[in-house]
Design an enzyme around this catalytic site. Structure first.
Site, PDB file in Angstrom:
ATOM      1  N   SER A  34       0.960 -17.985 -14.148  1.00  0.00           N
ATOM      2  CA  SER A  34       1.073 -17.839 -12.585  1.00  0.00           C
ATOM      3  C   SER A  34       2.139 -18.408 -12.279  1.00  0.00           C
ATOM      4  O   SER A  34       2.470 -18.300 -10.963  1.00  0.00           O
ATOM      5  CB  SER A  34      -0.283 -18.276 -12.052  1.00  0.00           C
ATOM      6  OG  SER A  34      -0.479 -19.573 -12.334  1.00  0.00           O
ATOM      7  N   LYS A  35       3.052 -19.380 -12.881  1.00  0.00           N
ATOM      8  CA  LYS A  35       4.146 -20.164 -12.500  1.00  0.00           C
ATOM      9  C   LYS A  35       3.840 -20.679 -11.162  1.00  0.00           C
ATOM     10  O   LYS A  35       4.930 -20.346 -10.220  1.00  0.00           O
ATOM     11  CB  LYS A  35       5.170 -19.017 -12.587  1.00  0.00           C
ATOM     12  CG  LYS A  35       5.568 -18.584 -14.051  1.00  0.00           C
ATOM     13  CD  LYS A  35       6.660 -17.628 -14.197  1.00  0.00           C
ATOM     14  CE  LYS A  35       6.973 -17.241 -15.611  1.00  0.00           C
ATOM     15  NZ  LYS A  35       6.020 -16.447 -16.257  1.00  0.00           N
TER      16      LYS A  35
END
Lengths: 308, 308
Positions: A105-106
């Site tokens: 999901s950075k």
């Protein structure tokens, strides 16, 4: 104390005899027609339902073969709240099936906000009565741009439950170098980030010697991969870019230490889109693609199964 | 063609006579007791319901006073799928009330994934029959670490609907400088990012001269703020860090051009937590805090209402 993330990861790869990670990046146009037909078209809820069914069935195929899966949050988020419910179902099922999960999901933000992101995945959102992780995963990807104080809440939360984080260092996209390759006081930015990751990782080494802070290093940059492997021996690499993005097994070999440890190699489209949508026996195609990627990697990567 | 983002933003600030943005970062422990009591404790769904009620009531208070609101995705995500449904409800209501919305989610990924993030907010997720934005917002925050090719899908999607993006340049956290201040070929990394943002922004200027790619520059670094204002005159700044994080109105004045345009200043906790949970007339406290922030800013910031 929960078992250390790197130890769990290494043991799981050893048990499977490979370091392949299957990326779960569902896209409507690549889903089997069989599944698309069963979910009434035209609504985000239907799309979410199709994504969930598809990913759960992929999990059944790959769970006996690989140790790690990596759901990509973006595609689930694109379906709205129902998509996020599907993501939860996929994360939970993967865990039930004994797979190690990396939520891709950075995320990142200033510390007081990063804590909310981190606890939702690791230690659990506080809501009075109980404290369960909302998006249960063994690790997540995070972005380093804000610096250590923004990374801190992820480490704190992960360490409570024996989880890990993977920090973006050298990403697999073509334009990654625009900022990551800028030379700052004698070395490129990504090396500064890699050295920071190595320091954070060294704060909490497992019995394997690897820390719980890994690095995302793209297979599409083999020279940097080799250089970083040398520079940060105690850091586990999550290597995207193998397969559909153009990285070969020979390219990713540099991510591993000579003892076969040190990295997991992700393949998404090469596995979960290894069939034409009209194919009815698509699960067999996914299984073949998984076995084929494992065999391809085994030609170049020292056998993880040889690790004591 | 939809109206240009910067033109809409500037006109809305002009109409309200201020450049204050109210950050919607709901936290359980800061909610009014009255709301907490109404939502049965102990479940994420209850928490999401409380966040939704609280934010919708804050919108009623602030909509007549300010032009812009900025929901922080992290706190809604922490409540699971129900939290995301609450985020949707808040974004939709804000739009109905004529407010400009900035979704603060600091996303990014490689292009094929970034497109899913972007379309979910701007052009709409493709799902056969219709194409509606899932998280409808007029702008969103994004992280530059991956470089232009990862930013591109956000620009493409935003430009279809007259929306904008705000790229992290110099964040408001204490440790922001760890990477952002590294000197690369003669200037700090954040200046390289700022120059890239200026170039991207200049691709699509509005009639105001401002582009649709803004920059996040923290109020907690007034010297950098002044320097960046000089360097990138066509870039709108989103300035966090005013109020609870320590930035003063005098600090943020540097974000504005002498004509009063060029920035919006965010306050979250200073407004939505401007009361003790036990206070029953909390909405009046929120209104007072909003008016007080507007008056505080007006002392130092050239009056936006004077813009022709």
């Amino acid at each position: 104390m929960p078992q250390h993330f790197a130890d769990r990861l290494l043991a799981a790869c050893r048990a499977r005899g490979n370091a392949l990670c299957v990326g779960l990046d569902p896209r409507w146009e690549q889903l089997p027609e069989e599944i698309r037909a069963r979910h009434a078209l035209g609504t985000l809820e239907a799309m979410a339902g199709a994504y969930e069914e598809f990913c759960l069935r992929v999990l059944e195929v790959v769970a006996p073969l690989v140790a790690v899966v990596k759901p990509q949050s973006a595609f689930f988020e694109a379906c709205g709240p129902a998509g996020l419910a599907a993501l939860q179902a996929v994360l939970r099922r993967a865990r039930e099936r004994g797979l190690i999960t990396i939520l891709d999901s950075k995320r990142n933000d200033i510390a007081s906000t990063a804590e909310a992101y981190a606890d939702a995945v690791f230690a659990g959102t506080f809501c009075d009565a109980k404290r369960d992780p909302v998006w249960p995963a063994d690790a997540m990807t995070i972005n380093p741009y804000l610096g250590r104080d923004a990374v801190e809440p992820f480490l704190t939360s992960a360490r409570k439950v024996g989880a890990g984080v993977f920090v973006l260092v050298r990403t697999s996209n073509k334009g990654a170098g625009q900022f990551q390759d800028l030379v700052c006081t004698g070395k490129p930015l990504y090396r500064h980030v890699a050295e920071a990751v190595a320091a954070w990782s060294a704060e909490n080494p497992g019995t394997s010697g690897f820390g719980d802070v890994g690095a995302v290093v793209g297979a599409t940059h083999p020279a940097e991969l080799a250089q970083l492997r040398e520079l940060t021996p105690g850091v586990v690499f999550l290597v995207p870019g193998y397969g559909a993005q153009g990285g070969s097994a020979a390219d990713v070999a540099a991510a591993f230490r000579s003892d076969g440890a040190g990295a997991i190699v992700n393949s998404s489209r090469g596995i979960i889109a290894a069939f034409k949508p009209a194919e009815s026996r698509w699960e067999q195609a996914v299984e073949r693609a998984t076995r084929s990627a494992i065999a391809d990697l085994a030609q170049y990567v020292p056998l993880t199964s040889r690790l004591s």
